[in-house]
Design an enzyme around this catalytic site. Structure first.
Site, mmCIF file in Angstrom:
data_model
loop_
_atom_site.group_PDB
_atom_site.id
_atom_site.type_symbol
_atom_site.label_atom_id
_atom_site.label_comp_id
_atom_site.label_asym_id
_atom_site.label_seq_id
_atom_site.Cartn_x
_atom_site.Cartn_y
_atom_site.Cartn_z
ATOM 1 N N ASP A 72 0.843 -1.189 0.000
ATOM 2 C CA ASP A 72 0.000 0.000 0.000
ATOM 3 C C ASP A 72 0.882 1.244 0.000
ATOM 4 O O ASP A 72 1.862 1.319 0.738
ATOM 5 C CB ASP A 72 -0.904 0.000 1.240
ATOM 6 N N ASN A 80 -2.648 13.217 -3.001
ATOM 7 C CA ASN A 80 -3.657 13.754 -3.917
ATOM 8 C C ASN A 80 -4.164 15.113 -3.464
ATOM 9 O O ASN A 80 -4.356 16.015 -4.278
ATOM 10 C CB ASN A 80 -4.835 12.782 -4.048
ATOM 11 N N HIS A 85 -4.602 15.052 -8.306
ATOM 12 C CA HIS A 85 -4.770 13.681 -8.776
ATOM 13 C C HIS A 85 -3.834 13.313 -9.920
ATOM 14 O O HIS A 85 -3.427 12.152 -10.033
ATOM 15 C CB HIS A 85 -6.230 13.440 -9.167
ATOM 16 N N ASP A 89 -1.561 10.015 -9.916
ATOM 17 C CA ASP A 89 -1.469 9.043 -11.012
ATOM 18 C C ASP A 89 -0.026 8.837 -11.456
ATOM 19 O O ASP A 89 0.418 7.714 -11.697
ATOM 20 C CB ASP A 89 -2.312 9.502 -12.203
ATOM 21 N N GLU A 115 -4.566 2.560 -4.357
ATOM 22 C CA GLU A 115 -3.111 2.655 -4.217
ATOM 23 C C GLU A 115 -2.520 1.357 -3.682
ATOM 24 O O GLU A 115 -1.446 1.360 -3.084
ATOM 25 C CB GLU A 115 -2.745 3.847 -3.322
#
Length: 191
Positions: A72, A80, A85, A89, A115
């Site tokens: 994780d 974010n 965002h 990404d 994630e």
């Protein structure tokens, strides 16, 4: 192509039933197809959740010794919220590349969702050391987005499969991951 059966939302673990190849080569055969760009998410370059669950089921059915790593990205929501965002990404793509680059030949890595990633290795005895190397590699990698350096870490829960169902192996690794998060992140725990 991989054959599959998908069970619960927290499924089992990885490989490929391909013809007459020996069991020890099945995971490698599927890994090669993934590394060569077949079924993947469009933006991480890794197998998507569906393909990952297929592979997890195949490994469980293979009879091979294996270990599962549930990975994780730490503080991803904060990333974010802070950088946007698009930055999130970009970081996921880069972490996906780092994980793929460190994945053993007799294993695979895929995106599980959000994630979260999973990695399976046939070398169950080296699973904790592999997880430690992944944590270190992500921590030491420079992540930049539009000129800004973004510090990133991961947490990893590890579980070695014995003769139990893959769902049990996943639950142990997932519980170990939650313990890592509670203990401060950026580390490994065996479940």
């Amino acid at each position: 192509m991989c054959s599959c059966r998908i069970s619960s939302s927290h499924s089992s673990a990885a490989g490929c039933a391909t013809g007459s190849r020996s069991k020890s080569r099945r995971i490698c055969a599927c890994s090669a197809s993934i590394r060569n760009g077949r079924p993947s998410t469009s933006w991480t370059g890794l197998p998507n959740r569906y393909m990952t669950l297929e592979r997890l089921n195949d490994v469980e059915a293979s009879g091979l010794s294996w270990a599962l790593l549930v990975i994780d990205v730490d503080r991803f929501k904060q990333l974010n919220d802070t950088y946007g965002h698009r930055a999130g990404d970009a970081v996921l793509r880069r972490i996906g590349t780092t994980l793929r680059d460190h994945c053993p030949e007799a294993g695979f890595v895929g995106r599980y969702g959000g994630e979260e990633f999973v990695m399976v290795t046939e070398d169950a005895h080296d699973a904790e050391q592999l997880a430690e190397r992944l944590v270190r590699a992500v921590r030491e990698t420079t992540y930049t987005f539009e000129g800004q350096t973004i510090p990133m870490t991961i947490s990893v829960g590890v579980s070695v499969a014995n003769a139990e169902p893959g769902t049990v192996v996943f639950e142990r690794a997932d519980a170990a991951l939650y313990q890592v998060k509670a203990d401060g992140r950026d580390q490994v725990k065996i479940g």
